[in-house]
Structures are given as structure tokens and as C-alpha cells.
Write a protein that holds these residues in place. Structure first.
Motif, short mmCIF file in Angstrom:
data_model
loop_
_atom_site.label_atom_id
_atom_site.label_comp_id
_atom_site.label_asym_id
_atom_site.label_seq_id
_atom_site.Cartn_x
_atom_site.Cartn_y
_atom_site.Cartn_z
N SER A 28 1.05 -1.18 0.07
CA SER A 28 -0.14 -0.22 -0.01
C SER A 28 0.89 1.46 0.08
CB SER A 28 -0.87 -0.04 1.18
OG SER A 28 -0.10 0.20 2.44
N LEU A 29 2.03 1.24 0.46
CA LEU A 29 2.83 2.32 0.53
C LEU A 29 3.43 2.91 -0.97
CD1 LEU A 29 5.30 1.23 3.40
CD2 LEU A 29 3.54 3.02 3.62
N LEU A 30 3.68 1.80 -1.81
CA LEU A 30 4.10 2.05 -3.06
C LEU A 30 2.91 2.42 -4.14
CD1 LEU A 30 6.66 0.50 -2.50
CD2 LEU A 30 6.67 -0.23 -4.81
N ARG A 31 1.58 1.87 -3.59
CA ARG A 31 0.44 1.85 -4.41
C ARG A 31 0.20 3.43 -3.88
NH1 ARG A 31 -3.55 0.85 -7.09
NH2 ARG A 31 -3.09 -1.41 -7.67
N GLY A 51 -7.99 5.99 -11.47
CA GLY A 51 -7.28 5.03 -10.54
C GLY A 51 -6.35 4.24 -11.37
N ILE A 52 -5.10 4.03 -10.57
CA ILE A 52 -4.30 3.07 -11.34
C ILE A 52 -4.83 1.59 -11.30
CG2 ILE A 52 -2.19 4.68 -11.07
CD1 ILE A 52 -1.13 2.95 -8.93
N PRO A 53 -4.57 0.91 -12.15
CA PRO A 53 -5.00 -0.43 -11.92
C PRO A 53 -4.13 -1.26 -11.06
CG PRO A 53 -3.62 -0.32 -14.24
CD PRO A 53 -3.84 1.05 -13.63
N ASP A 54 -4.96 -2.15 -10.54
CA ASP A 54 -4.25 -3.01 -9.51
C ASP A 54 -3.64 -4.28 -10.38
OD1 ASP A 54 -3.54 -4.79 -7.51
OD2 ASP A 54 -5.14 -4.74 -6.54
N LEU A 55 -2.18 -4.35 -10.59
CA LEU A 55 -1.62 -5.45 -11.32
C LEU A 55 -1.05 -6.16 -10.46
CD1 LEU A 55 -0.53 -3.14 -14.24
CD2 LEU A 55 -2.77 -4.56 -14.00
N GLY A 56 -1.09 -6.26 -9.02
CA GLY A 56 -0.49 -7.00 -8.17
C GLY A 56 0.91 -6.19 -7.71
N THR A 57 1.48 -6.94 -6.58
CA THR A 57 2.66 -6.60 -5.72
C THR A 57 4.06 -6.41 -6.81
OG1 THR A 57 1.72 -7.41 -3.82
CG2 THR A 57 4.11 -6.95 -3.75
N ALA A 58 4.01 -7.38 -7.70
CA ALA A 58 5.10 -7.58 -8.48
C ALA A 58 5.15 -6.45 -9.78
CB ALA A 58 4.98 -8.73 -9.26
N ALA A 59 4.05 -5.58 -9.88
CA ALA A 59 3.99 -4.43 -10.90
C ALA A 59 4.27 -3.25 -10.20
CB ALA A 59 2.79 -4.89 -11.86
N GLN A 63 4.77 0.33 -11.82
CA GLN A 63 3.85 1.40 -11.80
C GLN A 63 4.26 2.81 -11.38
OE1 GLN A 63 0.71 -1.11 -10.17
NE2 GLN A 63 -0.50 -0.30 -11.63
N LEU A 64 5.05 2.65 -10.15
CA LEU A 64 5.48 3.84 -9.56
C LEU A 64 6.61 4.40 -10.33
CD1 LEU A 64 6.02 5.69 -6.76
CD2 LEU A 64 7.40 4.05 -6.11
N THR A 65 7.36 3.66 -11.03
CA THR A 65 8.50 4.47 -11.82
C THR A 65 7.69 4.83 -13.02
OG1 THR A 65 9.95 2.62 -11.34
CG2 THR A 65 10.41 3.70 -13.23
N VAL A 66 6.75 4.69 -13.60
CA VAL A 66 6.15 5.21 -14.42
C VAL A 66 5.35 6.61 -14.21
CG1 VAL A 66 3.90 5.09 -16.42
CG2 VAL A 66 5.51 3.23 -16.01
N MET A 67 4.72 6.51 -12.85
CA MET A 67 4.18 7.50 -12.27
C MET A 67 5.03 8.77 -11.84
SD MET A 67 0.91 7.13 -12.38
CE MET A 67 1.21 6.05 -13.79
N LEU A 87 8.85 7.49 1.35
CA LEU A 87 8.47 6.15 0.99
C LEU A 87 9.80 5.29 1.02
CD1 LEU A 87 7.03 3.63 -0.68
CD2 LEU A 87 7.85 4.50 -2.69
N ARG A 88 10.95 5.78 0.61
CA ARG A 88 12.16 4.87 1.36
C ARG A 88 12.07 4.78 2.68
NH1 ARG A 88 16.79 6.43 2.71
NH2 ARG A 88 16.53 8.59 1.89
#
Length: 92
Positions: A28-31, A51-59, A63-67, A87-88
Motif C-alpha cells: 500500500s505504501l507504493l500504491r 485510478g491506477i489498475p491493481d496489477l499486483g505486488t510484482a508490478a 507502476q511507481l516508476t511510470v508515475m 516512501l524509502r
């Protein structure tokens, strides 16, 4: 390299070090940051939030990098760097 790129690499490295179960617990922190940046970017460009799509933890890291990239293109560096730093620091 700039400060945002450096901080993003630090987040990447820290996230990849986490065991899968711990990453799932902290997803949830990344999301939340990715969604915040998506909302800010859309607002800055005069578009409705989406809303960004929920593509799971692996993605999530991708997704954060694109945002981060999109927010920077929209001139929102002043939101990106502190968000990545928080976040870090909040990752276990």
C-alpha cells in the motif's frame, strides 16, 4: 544523476531486498504514492483523476516508476522527491 533519479534507485533497491511477504504487507505504501502522483499529474494537465489498475505486488515498482516519470514531465518534481524519500524511509 539528479536527486529524484537517485532516490528512485534507492527505493528500487530497498523494495527488491524485501522478502515477498514483507513486500505484500507494505504494498500500500507504493500504491498510495503512485496514485498520489497519478492524481497530481492528471490535475496538473487538466484531466480528471483516474485510478491506477491493481496489477499486483510484482508490478507496483514499475507502476511507481511510470508515475514518477509522468509527474516529472508535468513539472511536479517538488512533489516527487519528498514522496520518494518518505516512501524509502517508511519501508522496513
Amino acid at each position: 544523476m539528479d536527486d529524484i533519479g537517485t532516490e528512485l534507485r534507492r527505493v528500487h533497491r530497498r523494495w527488491r531486498e524485501l522478502p515477498e511477504a514483507v513486500a505484500a504487507e507494505n504494498a500500500s505504501l507504493l500504491r498510495d504514492l503512485a496514485q498520489h502522483l497519478a492524481d497530481a499529474t492528471r490535475a496538473a494537465t487538466g484531466r480528471e483523476p483516474l485510478g491506477i489498475p491493481d496489477l499486483g505486488t510484482a508490478a507496483l515498482l514499475d507502476q511507481l516508476t511510470v508515475m514518477v516519470y509522468d509527474a516529472r514531465r508535468a513539472g511536479l518534481d517538488e512533489q516527487v522527491l519528498p514522496g520518494l524519500t518518505r516512501l524509502r524511509r517508511s519501508l522496513p
